[in-house]
Design an enzyme around this catalytic site. Structure first.
Site, short mmCIF file in Angstrom:
data_model
loop_
_atom_site.label_atom_id
_atom_site.label_comp_id
_atom_site.label_asym_id
_atom_site.label_seq_id
_atom_site.Cartn_x
_atom_site.Cartn_y
_atom_site.Cartn_z
CG HIS A 79 1.92 41.20 21.31
ND1 HIS A 79 1.08 40.12 21.55
CD2 HIS A 79 1.75 42.04 22.35
CE1 HIS A 79 0.44 40.32 22.69
NE2 HIS A 79 0.83 41.47 23.20
CD GLU A 118 0.94 41.82 26.92
OE1 GLU A 118 0.44 42.07 25.82
OE2 GLU A 118 0.89 42.63 27.88
CD GLU A 173 0.60 48.59 25.69
OE1 GLU A 173 -0.17 49.44 25.22
OE2 GLU A 173 0.41 47.36 25.57
CG ASP A 208 0.52 37.17 20.28
OD1 ASP A 208 -0.61 37.51 20.70
OD2 ASP A 208 1.35 38.00 19.85
O1 G3I Z 1 -16.01 43.47 28.31
C1 G3I Z 1 -16.58 44.10 27.15
C2 G3I Z 1 -17.96 43.57 26.90
O2 G3I Z 1 -18.81 43.98 27.97
C3 G3I Z 1 -18.48 44.13 25.58
O3 G3I Z 1 -19.74 43.55 25.30
C4 G3I Z 1 -17.49 43.79 24.47
C5 G3I Z 1 -17.94 44.30 23.12
O4 G3I Z 1 -17.75 45.72 23.11
O5 G3I Z 1 -16.22 44.37 24.77
C6 G3I Z 1 -15.70 43.81 25.96
O6 G3I Z 1 -14.46 44.40 26.23
C7 G3I Z 1 -13.42 43.93 25.37
C8 G3I Z 1 -12.33 43.31 26.24
O7 G3I Z 1 -11.21 42.94 25.43
C9 G3I Z 1 -12.83 42.08 27.00
O8 G3I Z 1 -13.16 41.08 26.07
C10 G3I Z 1 -12.89 45.13 24.63
O9 G3I Z 1 -13.86 45.56 23.71
C11 G3I Z 1 -11.62 44.74 23.88
O10 G3I Z 1 -11.01 45.91 23.33
C12 G3I Z 1 -10.63 44.09 24.83
O11 G3I Z 1 -9.50 43.70 24.05
C13 G3I Z 1 -8.35 43.36 24.83
C14 G3I Z 1 -7.25 44.42 24.54
O12 G3I Z 1 -6.06 44.06 25.25
C15 G3I Z 1 -7.66 45.80 24.99
O13 G3I Z 1 -7.67 45.85 26.38
C16 G3I Z 1 -7.87 42.00 24.38
O14 G3I Z 1 -8.80 41.00 24.78
C17 G3I Z 1 -6.52 41.69 25.03
O15 G3I Z 1 -5.95 40.50 24.50
C18 G3I Z 1 -5.53 42.83 24.76
O16 G3I Z 1 -4.34 42.58 25.45
C19 G3I Z 1 -3.35 43.63 25.35
C20 G3I Z 1 -2.63 43.71 26.68
O17 G3I Z 1 -3.56 43.96 27.70
C21 G3I Z 1 -1.55 44.78 26.63
N1 G3I Z 1 -0.61 44.53 25.50
C22 G3I Z 1 -1.28 44.41 24.21
C23 G3I Z 1 -2.33 43.29 24.24
C24 G3I Z 1 -2.96 43.11 22.89
O18 G3I Z 1 -3.66 44.28 22.52
#
Ligand code: G3I
Length: 305
Positions: free
Chosen positions: A206, A235, A127, A237
């Protein structure tokens, strides 16, 4: 063939899913994963914040669980992602340029070396281009402090670290022909002309009501393949439900199969129960791990039954 992975394999492709380590203890989750899919992408466990929370301190445990699970079952692993503006620990973004450059190269080298020979493809950079009509680069610590050349440098560093891994550039809203995908296209064309190591382009794919599967999706896949790189749907969906969702999934699958160098499809999660789209139902298995019409549509498009 009666499963997504087997049907895809009969077409010379993989069919994978994003995996979250903390669900691997759930029988239905791993049962569906192990039955249906032939590739895994750690959903979050290989991002910079998960792997190097502080400078030169690496924490591989959660990602290792996913790699071990996949290896034990003969599944390939996609590494996601080495250089990205999001999920970046604050210590990285605050580094001055020279330190940032060495930290980027060290991160790539340490991480790729840890799983050397085990990762089929890495999303080396994720990205890096802006949304909207400009095709400009996205602002990030890497872009702002290192300039346009950071992407080339990341790919060169990655090639040196693990020559066995396919090196991908990955992005979203690049699924049709538009200013953003044209900018990616120009970069890949330039890289291939100058011998910058790049092996694949990842189209995140997506889709939802606001950004449906574009009518020129196959043509876009084909034009990247014609540059001499693989295309991976990384990715997938699709927001929605029922037959409309099924038709969209079928169209995506057929578009990939129509292009020889479209080497595989990854959906962004096993089940609607855990989709990142918290309110959505964008995946192939519902919240109770039941196959949805979209599942049958994909299996049929893959030639399975
Ligand atoms: O690990 C922490 C945890 O310690 C904490 O308690 C919790 C609540 O704050 O957050 C947890 O981290 C979260 C992480 O997912 C792991 O679950 C983050 O807040 C959350 O923002 C993160 O979201 C991920 C997102 O990328 C941001 O990285 C989604 O699961 C994931 O599906 C999404 O995937 C992205 C791809 O990597 C790139 N392309 C877009 C796609 C969708 O956004």
């Amino acid at each position: 063939a009666g499963t997504l992975g087997d049907a895809a394999a009969e077409k010379g492709r993989y069919f994978g899913t994003a995996v979250a380590a903390h669900h691997l203890g759930e029988a239905d989750y791993t049962g569906t994963l192990d039955t249906e899919f032939s590739s895994v992408t750690p959903e979050n466990e290989m991002k910079w914040d998960a792997l190097e929370p502080s400078r030169n301190t690496f924490t591989y445990g959660n990602a290792d669980r996913i790699v071990a699970h996949a290896e034990a079952r003969g599944m390939q692993v996609r590494g996601h992602t080495l250089v990205w503006h999001s999920q970046l620990p604050s210590w990285v973004g605050s580094l001055p340029a020279a330190d940032l450059r060495s930290a980027m190269n060290n991160h790539i080298t340490q991480v790729m070396t840890h799983w050397k020979g085990k990762i089929a493809a890495w999303d080396v950079v994720n990205e890096a281009f802006q949304d909207g009509g400009s095709g400009a680069r996205r602002s990030s610590p890497f872009q702002d402090k290192l300039g346009d050349g950071f992407i080339e440098e990341a790919f060169r560093t990655a090639r040196a670290a693990d020559p066995a891994a396919k090196l991908c550039y990955n992005d979203y809203n690049t699924d049709g022909v538009n200013a953003k995908s044209n900018a990616v296209y120009a970069m890949v064309k330039d890289f291939k002309q100058r011998g910058v190591p790049i092996d694949c382009v990842g189209l995140q794919s997506h889709f939802n009501a606001q950004s449906p599967v574009p009518s020129d999706y196959q043509a876009n896949i084909q034009r990247f393949a014609d540059l001499g790189v693989d295309v991976q749907i990384t990715e997938l969906d699709i927001e929605g439900s029922g037959s409309a969702q099924a038709t969209s999934y079928s169209n995506v699958t057929k578009a990939c199969l129509a292009v020889t160098r479209c080497t595989g499809i990854t959906v962004w999660g096993v089940t609607d129960k855990y989709s990142w789209r918290s309110s959505g139902t964008p995946l192939l298995f519902d919240g109770s791990y039941q196959k949805k019409p979209a599942y049958a549509a994909v299996l049929t498009a893959l030639g399975g039954s």
